[in-house]
Write an enzyme that holds these catalytic residues in place. Sequence first.
Site, mmCIF file in Angstrom:
data_model
loop_
_atom_site.group_PDB
_atom_site.id
_atom_site.type_symbol
_atom_site.label_atom_id
_atom_site.label_comp_id
_atom_site.label_asym_id
_atom_site.label_seq_id
_atom_site.Cartn_x
_atom_site.Cartn_y
_atom_site.Cartn_z
ATOM 1 N N TYR A 139 8.857 18.351 0.868
ATOM 2 C CA TYR A 139 9.293 18.572 -0.487
ATOM 3 C C TYR A 139 9.845 19.616 -0.516
ATOM 4 C CZ TYR A 139 8.725 13.855 -2.643
ATOM 5 O OH TYR A 139 8.970 12.356 -2.541
ATOM 6 N N LYS A 184 0.551 10.636 10.101
ATOM 7 C CA LYS A 184 1.841 10.110 11.378
ATOM 8 C C LYS A 184 1.297 11.558 11.921
ATOM 9 C CE LYS A 184 5.183 7.490 12.901
ATOM 10 N NZ LYS A 184 4.831 6.336 13.607
ATOM 11 N N ASP A 217 2.683 3.863 9.178
ATOM 12 C CA ASP A 217 3.827 2.811 9.328
ATOM 13 C C ASP A 217 3.090 1.618 9.104
ATOM 14 O OD1 ASP A 217 2.634 3.612 11.953
ATOM 15 O OD2 ASP A 217 4.108 3.361 12.546
ATOM 16 N N ASP A 241 4.388 9.500 -1.884
ATOM 17 C CA ASP A 241 5.607 8.808 -3.069
ATOM 18 C C ASP A 241 6.323 6.922 -2.720
ATOM 19 O OD1 ASP A 241 7.895 9.175 -4.787
ATOM 20 O OD2 ASP A 241 9.431 9.226 -2.583
ATOM 21 N N ASP A 245 4.917 3.347 -4.907
ATOM 22 C CA ASP A 245 5.973 2.245 -5.432
ATOM 23 C C ASP A 245 5.481 1.814 -4.582
ATOM 24 O OD1 ASP A 245 7.271 4.434 -6.420
ATOM 25 O OD2 ASP A 245 9.298 3.862 -6.004
#
Length: 348
Positions: A139, A184, A217, A241, A245
């Site tokens: 970001y 990751k 993942d 983020d 959700d």
Amino acid sequence: MTFTIAYLPGDGVGPEVGAAARAVMERAAALSGISLSFVECDFGGIAIDRTGDPFPAETRRACLEADAVFLGAVGGPKWDRGPARPEAGLLKLRKELGVFANLRPVKMTPGLEHLSPLKNDIAKGTDLLIVRELIGGVYFGDREEGVRAARDSCAYTREEVERVARVAFEAARSRRGKVASVDKANVLATGRLWRAAVSELHAAEYPDIALEHVLVDAMAMKLVQAPARFDVIVTENMFGDILSDEASVIAGSIGLAPSASLGASGGGLYEPIHGSAPDIAGQNKANPAGAILCAAMLMRHALKAENAADAIETAVERAIAAGEGTADIGGSQSCSGFADTVCKALEA
Ligand code: NAD
Ligand code: IPM
Ligand code: MN
């Protein structure tokens, strides 16, 4: 003493859920003998329309001076192609406040499992806290806009990882003692730094916490397979983020999910995790529960008003359990109607 709250309604459903949260905060404060003063500020798309800047200097000053900042939501199709973006203002606000730890709790209220899109026995018992790093990563990395090619880059320092991991470990100590760190590390250099920094901090200072590392993942899968098995989940900005959700709907709707963003000092920033929901804006039907639960988090963290925070959370839970919810959770209540119900419950 009077607490000052910078109140940024923003765009779309932001002013609708914001008004609901503000009404509840005012009522809860009055009932607890707390004096609040709201400073309403332009922020996001509306601020672009009025000043050309999503985060005007006046709003910046009010936020830095306030005891806490409350934000509804920003953004919308109207500003998607313009030179200034509402979302850029939000990133600046978070950075200016130094709020590196974004706490996003998701709790399946017992007895309300039918609200979940998951099978009830899978959703049952879900009670997790996502701790999202908020002012680093992709970001905030170097960026090159382009028509034929574009570039975003992700960078983290060890210190940035350690300070947010510490928040997660501390939170786990007052919860069920478990942290899942998501990265990751099988592909990204920042992922390997993340994993090493979290592991070393754990060994040095938090051996009492059960730590596991999960690739992002696999976490996306496990969240819908067995969400109740997680306690605290700590992860970098973009993964947080996305996963928050996903996690929010396990409890029924993104409209139920609050967040608190905290830094090393200051009262913090409080915003529901959902966006401006342009598809339902202006219809008084957005679910204000997430925003109202932000009000509870604000009272707990910034004002140290634990009893008022508990009272708001109980009132929201009871209103939903009584079927007084908005359409997204199968109810027929309006946004403002839900706020009225919560205010009345506070007085009972
Ligand atoms: P969104 O979260 O606004 O909406 C996604 C879906 O969830 C929509 O169907 C919407 O109707 C529903 N929804 C969201 N909030 C709800 C609520 N309170 N009650 C009931 N239903 C709700 O995400 P989006 O549509 O991808 O983004 C819309 C705009 O919001 C974009 O401009 C985006 O950048 C912005 N955004 C802002 C924030 C923020 O201000 N913190 C967060 C996310 C997205
Ligand atoms: C959120 C939002 C923001 C984010 C956007 C609007 C900048 O999606 O608060 O989750 O990506 O952090
Ligand atoms: Mn988001």
